[in-house]
Write an enzyme that holds these catalytic residues in place. Structure first.
Site, PDB file in Angstrom:
ATOM      1  N   LYS A 663      45.088  16.346  11.901  1.00  0.00           N
ATOM      2  CA  LYS A 663      44.446  15.083  11.482  1.00  0.00           C
ATOM      3  C   LYS A 663      45.231  14.343  10.411  1.00  0.00           C
ATOM      4  O   LYS A 663      44.865  13.227  10.029  1.00  0.00           O
ATOM      5  CB  LYS A 663      43.037  15.378  10.963  1.00  0.00           C
ATOM      6  CG  LYS A 663      42.151  16.046  11.989  1.00  0.00           C
ATOM      7  CD  LYS A 663      40.993  16.795  11.319  1.00  0.00           C
ATOM      8  CE  LYS A 663      40.433  17.860  12.230  1.00  0.00           C
ATOM      9  NZ  LYS A 663      40.783  19.216  11.890  1.00  0.00           N
ATOM     10  N   ALA A 695      37.308  18.446  18.509  1.00  0.00           N
ATOM     11  CA  ALA A 695      38.155  19.359  19.302  1.00  0.00           C
ATOM     12  C   ALA A 695      38.283  18.855  20.741  1.00  0.00           C
ATOM     13  O   ALA A 695      38.706  17.710  20.942  1.00  0.00           O
ATOM     14  CB  ALA A 695      37.602  20.780  19.215  1.00  0.00           C
ATOM     15  N   LEU A 697      36.007  17.905  22.781  1.00  0.00           N
ATOM     16  CA  LEU A 697      34.993  16.941  23.236  1.00  0.00           C
ATOM     17  C   LEU A 697      35.614  15.540  23.349  1.00  0.00           C
ATOM     18  O   LEU A 697      36.461  15.161  22.529  1.00  0.00           O
ATOM     19  CB  LEU A 697      33.830  16.867  22.236  1.00  0.00           C
ATOM     20  CG  LEU A 697      32.990  18.132  22.049  1.00  0.00           C
ATOM     21  CD1 LEU A 697      31.907  17.873  20.991  1.00  0.00           C
ATOM     22  CD2 LEU A 697      32.335  18.550  23.361  1.00  0.00           C
ATOM     23  N   ASP A 762      37.634  17.706   5.749  1.00  0.00           N
ATOM     24  CA  ASP A 762      37.880  17.683   7.191  1.00  0.00           C
ATOM     25  C   ASP A 762      36.967  16.673   7.883  1.00  0.00           C
ATOM     26  O   ASP A 762      37.400  15.912   8.747  1.00  0.00           O
ATOM     27  CB  ASP A 762      37.669  19.095   7.758  1.00  0.00           C
ATOM     28  CG  ASP A 762      37.886  19.143   9.254  1.00  0.00           C
ATOM     29  OD1 ASP A 762      39.040  19.019   9.684  1.00  0.00           O
ATOM     30  OD2 ASP A 762      36.890  19.267   9.988  1.00  0.00           O
ATOM     31  N   LYS A 766      37.860  13.023   9.780  1.00  0.00           N
ATOM     32  CA  LYS A 766      37.383  12.614  11.103  1.00  0.00           C
ATOM     33  C   LYS A 766      36.680  11.267  11.021  1.00  0.00           C
ATOM     34  O   LYS A 766      36.827  10.412  11.914  1.00  0.00           O
ATOM     35  CB  LYS A 766      36.449  13.685  11.677  1.00  0.00           C
ATOM     36  CG  LYS A 766      37.214  14.955  12.046  1.00  0.00           C
ATOM     37  CD  LYS A 766      36.302  16.132  12.281  1.00  0.00           C
ATOM     38  CE  LYS A 766      37.106  17.366  12.667  1.00  0.00           C
ATOM     39  NZ  LYS A 766      36.360  18.595  12.606  1.00  0.00           N
TER      40      LYS A 766
HETATM   41  N1  LIG Z   1      40.483  25.590  14.730  1.00  0.00           N
HETATM   42  C1  LIG Z   1      39.889  24.600  15.365  1.00  0.00           C
HETATM   43  O1  LIG Z   1      38.809  24.757  15.941  1.00  0.00           O
HETATM   44  C2  LIG Z   1      40.515  23.266  15.376  1.00  0.00           C
HETATM   45  C3  LIG Z   1      41.719  23.045  14.773  1.00  0.00           C
HETATM   46  N2  LIG Z   1      42.292  21.812  14.794  1.00  0.00           N
HETATM   47  C4  LIG Z   1      43.571  21.608  14.162  1.00  0.00           C
HETATM   48  O2  LIG Z   1      44.558  22.442  14.757  1.00  0.00           O
HETATM   49  C5  LIG Z   1      45.605  22.678  13.846  1.00  0.00           C
HETATM   50  C6  LIG Z   1      45.988  24.151  13.877  1.00  0.00           C
HETATM   51  O3  LIG Z   1      44.940  24.923  13.439  1.00  0.00           O
HETATM   52  P1  LIG Z   1      44.985  26.525  13.551  1.00  0.00           P
HETATM   53  O4  LIG Z   1      45.718  26.938  14.751  1.00  0.00           O
HETATM   54  O5  LIG Z   1      43.601  26.975  13.388  1.00  0.00           O
HETATM   55  O6  LIG Z   1      45.859  26.890  12.287  1.00  0.00           O
HETATM   56  P2  LIG Z   1      46.737  28.205  12.028  1.00  0.00           P
HETATM   57  O7  LIG Z   1      46.836  28.388  10.554  1.00  0.00           O
HETATM   58  O8  LIG Z   1      46.250  29.334  12.837  1.00  0.00           O
HETATM   59  O9  LIG Z   1      48.166  27.804  12.592  1.00  0.00           O
HETATM   60  C7  LIG Z   1      48.988  26.886  11.966  1.00  0.00           C
HETATM   61  C8  LIG Z   1      50.378  27.055  12.489  1.00  0.00           C
HETATM   62  O10 LIG Z   1      51.190  26.059  11.935  1.00  0.00           O
HETATM   63  C9  LIG Z   1      52.406  26.630  11.534  1.00  0.00           C
HETATM   64  N3  LIG Z   1      52.979  25.836  10.468  1.00  0.00           N
HETATM   65  C10 LIG Z   1      52.473  25.503   9.276  1.00  0.00           C
HETATM   66  N4  LIG Z   1      53.331  24.731   8.620  1.00  0.00           N
HETATM   67  C11 LIG Z   1      54.403  24.573   9.390  1.00  0.00           C
HETATM   68  C12 LIG Z   1      55.626  23.893   9.247  1.00  0.00           C
HETATM   69  N5  LIG Z   1      55.913  23.197   8.176  1.00  0.00           N
HETATM   70  N6  LIG Z   1      56.504  23.953  10.254  1.00  0.00           N
HETATM   71  C13 LIG Z   1      56.219  24.659  11.356  1.00  0.00           C
HETATM   72  N7  LIG Z   1      55.088  25.315  11.546  1.00  0.00           N
HETATM   73  C14 LIG Z   1      54.176  25.284  10.559  1.00  0.00           C
HETATM   74  C15 LIG Z   1      52.057  28.024  11.104  1.00  0.00           C
HETATM   75  O11 LIG Z   1      53.215  28.781  11.202  1.00  0.00           O
HETATM   76  P3  LIG Z   1      53.364  30.221  10.485  1.00  0.00           P
HETATM   77  O12 LIG Z   1      52.330  31.070  11.079  1.00  0.00           O
HETATM   78  O13 LIG Z   1      54.762  30.611  10.815  1.00  0.00           O
HETATM   79  O14 LIG Z   1      53.131  29.934   9.032  1.00  0.00           O
HETATM   80  C16 LIG Z   1      51.021  28.372  12.146  1.00  0.00           C
HETATM   81  O15 LIG Z   1      51.678  28.852  13.291  1.00  0.00           O
HETATM   82  C17 LIG Z   1      45.117  22.146  12.518  1.00  0.00           C
HETATM   83  O16 LIG Z   1      45.662  20.862  12.292  1.00  0.00           O
HETATM   84  C18 LIG Z   1      43.601  21.989  12.709  1.00  0.00           C
HETATM   85  O17 LIG Z   1      43.024  20.969  11.959  1.00  0.00           O
HETATM   86  C19 LIG Z   1      41.704  20.751  15.412  1.00  0.00           C
HETATM   87  C20 LIG Z   1      40.527  20.918  16.057  1.00  0.00           C
HETATM   88  C21 LIG Z   1      39.797  22.184  16.074  1.00  0.00           C
HETATM   89  N1  LIG Z   2      37.777  23.049  11.121  1.00  0.00           N
HETATM   90  C1  LIG Z   2      37.381  22.056  12.019  1.00  0.00           C
HETATM   91  C2  LIG Z   2      38.098  22.265  13.274  1.00  0.00           C
HETATM   92  C3  LIG Z   2      38.088  21.065  14.108  1.00  0.00           C
HETATM   93  O1  LIG Z   2      38.581  20.012  13.766  1.00  0.00           O
HETATM   94  C4  LIG Z   2      35.899  22.139  12.282  1.00  0.00           C
HETATM   95  O2  LIG Z   2      35.312  23.095  11.826  1.00  0.00           O
HETATM   96  O3  LIG Z   2      35.370  21.251  12.918  1.00  0.00           O
HETATM   97 NA    NA Z   3      37.960  15.374  20.849  1.00  0.00          NA
END
Ligand SMILES: NC(=O)C1=CN([C@@H]2O[C@H](COP(=O)(O)OP(=O)(O)OC[C@H]3O[C@@H](n4cnc5c(N)ncnc54)[C@H](OP(=O)(O)O)[C@@H]3O)[C@@H](O)[C@H]2O)C=CC1
Ligand SMILES: N[C@@H](CC=O)C(=O)O
Ligand code: NA
Length: 906
Positions: A663, A695, A697, A762, A766
């Site tokens: 975001k 997410a 939706l 967060d 949104k």
């Molecule tokens: N969880 C949810 O339900 C939802 C999540 N999102 C969005 O999805 C995104 C990911 O979330 P999530 O997977 O839960 O987060 P995680 O913390 O599980 O994963 C984040 C990833 O980003 C990598 N990362 C961080 N900084 C860098 C960088 N500078 N360069 C390269 N890689 C980087 C990390 O790498 P490393 O592990 O090597 O540090 C890790 O692999 C977020 O923006 C979140 O807002 C959106 C909607 C719903």
């Molecule tokens: N952390 C967020 C993930 C989706 O954007 C949430 O709880 O809604």
């Molecule tokens: Na959506």
């Protein structure tokens, strides 16, 4: 020839007749009839052409075998040609015999080369004898031993004895011939041809004994008895078809057979002097035989699966072509592809006989069929629409440019140039002259360029001196790239696509030639550009428009779930929708993994562990976008990092599509957001971010749909946080707040740092994203937010530390929850976009227990759009708004939206 006919006779019949049976050597002139009291077997064999009658008391059948000695022609024959590697060992000869037997054609003519390396060994014998090196004797023994051993491994009894006796006799003769060469110190051409041809004589005999041993009668043919050729010029011969046909008929009348194993490569002159068919001789033998027998097809067995669309050593994505027209094969072969030499296939082209190139080591591959375009049209309509079939290159060329004003309108300049080139014996590979007539350029092999340049300098000495010609320039280190395809040159747009692909790959074209043949467009390039050019044009024509090179940044919870979903769906997408998604790179904060043709998504975790390199954003982007010729690139940012998000602008400018659930970009500084959106609108590069709100939706999509169809948004209100929804749906019945927060984190709903959720940031992001999407120009700081993170924990060093300390503050929220409960209400954390008053808010509100917001469960989001059209009853989207699977699914669906924008079928 033996023809068999079996007739089953009902008992009530007293006689039978065989009305349609051709009976050239049958005793009776009219169709025979037999008065039958019992069943009889009638048979004739090659040894005894008359009919034999055997009685049988048990059945009522008649078998009639009739010998026909005239060479039958046509569809019943199939011709096979097996090269040296196919018969390189006893095991392989056995396989070849099986292939022959398994071909269900009624008649088969098999052309066979010498066992692999044998022809070279034979030439070596001659070289040794010429230079009086006596080791030719032991070398000849080694050749004989090789064949004797092979024969021992393959057959026995009388056949083995006969073969060994022939071999022994041949070796004796060869020894005498080599001695003669040794004495003379020279081998004539016919002597040489006679000696080297023995390899084919032995392999044909061996193969015929093996086929026979497997139960299929056959004869072997010394093709020198049949095939008569006349020398044309150095290294070429022309078959004398009339004489050959006559000799073939004679041979066949003495050796009638359904399976003939013929020697490849060798032939005779009209004076019966042994000779050879020179280059690619056995292919030529097969094509000549195919034409003489009017065979239904000629199969050339090799060690590759067929003809590739480009040299697979240079283009890893080259594919086997299912079909090629004769002309296409002709052009490909001229330009260096490993296809049959044009000369060798000309005999079958005359009769439209298809040639199949197949792999003896992979008989499951159907190979490449080279045939008349009308057959291709019938069999493979799809291929015909692909106007470019293959790409080939020729290296080590130089371009000569003769330039000057004195050439225009002066007849004879071209003739002078090319007569001079002929004089030095150089081979001109392509010619190009602009209609202004100011320059003629042509390509010659690099090794011939010096002589050509010198002769032209000398011939045009005075014209150069007088200024009529300005230069005879040599451009060294060139390559030719040829695109070959049925009617490609006459189909609008094909050449444009070719040149566009070269331009995009930043390749300079030195000269272009396109004849009227419609099959070939040739360009001359610098040699160092040749492979890059080949890959660029190949991928342009062979990748679907919806092949997408992908780079995944952030393989955390969401990123790795997306990779798993891509892994599971890739083949279905490819097969059903022609969408080819190739993950060329995966980058985390420390390590990255790159691959040239697409990472194996089954093993990417292990491969990254073993082969991962230090993360480097510039290298990553260059690799995913710049190092190949896949038409489209998308970078998927699955981090929550604002530094990564600050690159979108640059990527979009480079033509890289961007998809993200992050975001940060859309809720960051307003001017940056506006610049990004403007950029997106001006270009054909796409930026999708559906998963940033709700997410998977359909929130952004729904809002866009309303706006684009002219509706006016009044208010958007909802529960936008999956985490906070889960917490307040479960924070009841005396449960502890910190414990429910830990559950939400465990379930993958929270941001990487759960304080982003609890602080309301967060949700505020949104709200800002939806507000800006609705046209409001708000900054994140314009949104009042009710922060649920206890004051003391806002400065905690890490998310982990925060989670550890949270239980100490459970009391505060428990109180709020109990107060609401006492009033018959629930707590819900809501965001509001008030479009009319141009503001937004994020707060913890209380709702009656029968309110729709109170009915949610799990991580449900609920978003209500009040619009001019949905004024009294808001449009509501509800469902799980957080979690790995649904979020990754939302990103995936953005990727497929991109593919459909790029032209994938809907
Ligand atoms: N969880 C949810 O339900 C939802 C999540 N999102 C969005 O999805 C995104 C990911 O979330 P999530 O997977 O839960 O987060 P995680 O913390 O599980 O994963 C984040 C990833 O980003 C990598 N990362 C961080 N900084 C860098 C960088 N500078 N360069 C390269 N890689 C980087 C990390 O790498 P490393 O592990 O090597 O540090 C890790 O692999 C977020 O923006 C979140 O807002 C959106 C909607 C719903
Ligand atoms: N952390 C967020 C993930 C989706 O954007 C949430 O709880 O809604
Ligand atoms: Na959506």
């Amino acid at each position: 020839m033996l023809s068999f006919c079996s007739v089953v006779i009902p008992q009530s019949f007293f006689s039978i007749s065989l009305p349609h049976f051709p009976l050239p050597t049958f005793q009776s002139h009219s169709p025979p009839s037999f008065f039958l009291r019992k069943s009889v077997n009638l048979g004739c064999t090659r040894e005894s052409p008359s009919i034999k009658i055997h009685s049988s008391l048990t059945d009522f059948s008649v078998d009639v075998a009739v010998e026909e000695k005239k060479l039958p022609k046509g569809e019943t024959w199939s011709v096979h040609k097996f090269g040296g590697t196919c018969v390189g060992s006893s095991l392989r000869i056995n396989n070849v015999a099986d292939v022959i037997i398994n071909d269900d054609s009624e008649r088969k003519l098999v052309v066979v080369s010498a066992m692999s390396k044998v022809t070279d060994m034979m030439y070596e014998l001659i070289n040794k004898a010429q230079s009086q090196d006596k080791s030719y004797i032991s070398a000849l023994d080694a050749v004989a031993e090789k064949h004797s051993l092979t024969a021992h491994e393959l057959f026995d009894g009388n056949d083995l004895a006969t073969f060994l006796s022939n071999l022994h006799q041949d070796v004796g003769n060869l020894k005498a011939m080599l001695q003669a060469i040794d004495i003379a110190g020279h081998a004539t051409e016919s002597f040489t041809d006679l000696i080297v041809g023995h390899g084919e004589l032995w392999s044909a005999q061996i193969l015929s004994y093996v086929v026979k041993k497997k139960g299929t009668p056959c004869n072997w043919m010394d093709t020198r008895e049949v095939l008569v050729v006349n020398p044309t010029r150095a290294d070429q011969v022309d078959p004398d078809y009339l004489e050959t046909e006559q000799r073939l008929n004679e041979w066949y009348s003495l050796n009638p057979s359904k399976v003939i194993i013929a020697t490849g490569f060798i032939a005779s002159t009209p004076q019966n002097i042994p000779t050879t068919l020179k280059r690619d001789g056995s292919d030529f033998s097969a094509a000549i035989m195919g034409a003489l027998f009017k065979a239904r097809q000629v199969t050339i067995w090799t060690d590759v699966d067929g003809v590739y669309s480009a040299d697979p050593r240079k283009v890893s994505d080259a594919v086997i072509l299912k079909t090629l027209s004769y002309q296409e094969a002709w052009e490909m072969s001229y330009f260096g592809a490993n296809v049959l030499h044009p000369r060798t296939i000309s005999p079958v082209i005359r009769y439209g006989i298809p040639i199949i190139i197949r792999n003896i080591f992979n008989t499951s591959a159907s190979g490449t069929k080279i045939c008349h375009p009308s057959i291709i049209e019938n069999e493979d309509r799809k291929i015909l629409t692909n106007y470019v079939k293959g790409f080939t290159t020729i290296d080590n060329l130089a371009l000569i440019n003769v330039e000057g004003t004195g050439m225009a309108g002066v007849p004879g300049t071209a003739s002078t140039i090319f007569s001079a080139v002929k004089e030095v014996g150089a081979n001109v590979i392509m010619i190009s002259q602009a209609s202004s007539e100011h320059s003629v350029c042509f390509a010659v092999p690099e090794k011939e360029v010096k002589a050509v340049s010198e002769v032209l300098q000398s011939i045009f000495h005075s014209a150069l001196y007088a200024g009529c010609l300005s230069q005879v320039a040599v451009i060294p280190n060139c390559s030719i790239l040829a695109a070959v395809g049925q009617k490609m040159a006459s189909t609008p747009g094909v050449s444009a696509t070719l040149f566009n692909a070269l331009a995009k790959a930043n390749i300079n074209i030195l000269a272009i030639a396109q004849g009227c043949s419609e099959y070939n467009v040739t360009v001359v390039l610098k040699r160092e550009d040749a492979i890059k050019a080949l890959r660029a044009v190949h991928s342009r024509f062979y990748y679907s428009e919806t092949t997408i090179a992908m780079g995944i940044i952030g393989p955390g919870l969401i990123g790795s779930t997306l990779l798993d979903q891509l892994r599971d769906q890739a083949s279905t997408l490819k097969e059903e929708s022609n969408i080819d998604l190739r993950v060329m790179g995966i980058m985390g904060s420390k390590l990255m993994l790159l691959d040239d043709s697409g990472i194996d998504l089954v093993k990417w975790r292990e491969i990254r562990e073993e082969n991962g390199e230090v993360a480097d954003m510039e290298k990553f982007v260059q690799h995913v976008h710049g190092n190949h010729f896949i038409p489209n690139t998308v970078l998927v940012d699955c981090t929550a990092d604002s530094v990564i998000a600050s690159n979108y602008d640059d990527w979009l400018r480079k033509g890289i599509h961007v998809i993200t659930p992050n975001k940060k970009a859309n809720s960051g500084p307003l001017n940056e957001y506006l610049r990004l959106r403007a950029l997106q609108r001006q270009s054909y590069t796409h930026y999708f971010y559906e998963a940033t709100v709700g997410a998977g939706l359909p929130i952004i999509g729904t809002l866009r749909g309303l706006l684009e169809t002219g509706d006016k948004i009044l208010q958007i209100e909802g529960i936008f946080s999956g985490t906070l929804s889960y917490i307040f749906n479960n924070f009841k019945d005396g449960r502890v707040f910190s414990e429910v927060v830990a559950e939400a984190k465990e379930a993958g709903y929270t941001e990487p740092d759960p304080r982003d959720d609890l602080s309301g940031t967060d949700v505020a992001r949104k709200v800002i994203i939806l507000a800006r999407e609705s046209g409001l120009k708000l900054e994140l700081s314009d949104i009042p937010v009710e922060n649920l993170v206890p004051e003391q924990l806002r400065v905690s060093a890490s998310a982990q530390e925060f989670m550890q300390n949270l239980p100490k503050f459970d009391q505060e929220l428990s109180k709020k929850q109990e107060d609401a409960d006492t009033a018959g209400e629930v707590l819900r954390y809501v965001g509001v976009v008030d479009v009319i008053n141009q503001k937004g808010s994020v707060e913890l509100r209380r709702y009656k227990k029968d309110h729709p917001f109170a009915q949610l469960s799990g991580s449900d989001n609920i978003i209500a759009f009040t619009t001019r059209r949905y004024r009294y009853q808001p449009l509501i989207v509800r469902g799980p708004g957080a979690g790995a699977q649904v979020t990754a699914g939302g990103i995936f669906s953005d990727i497929l939206r991109l593919a459909s924008y790029l032209g994938a079928p809907s």
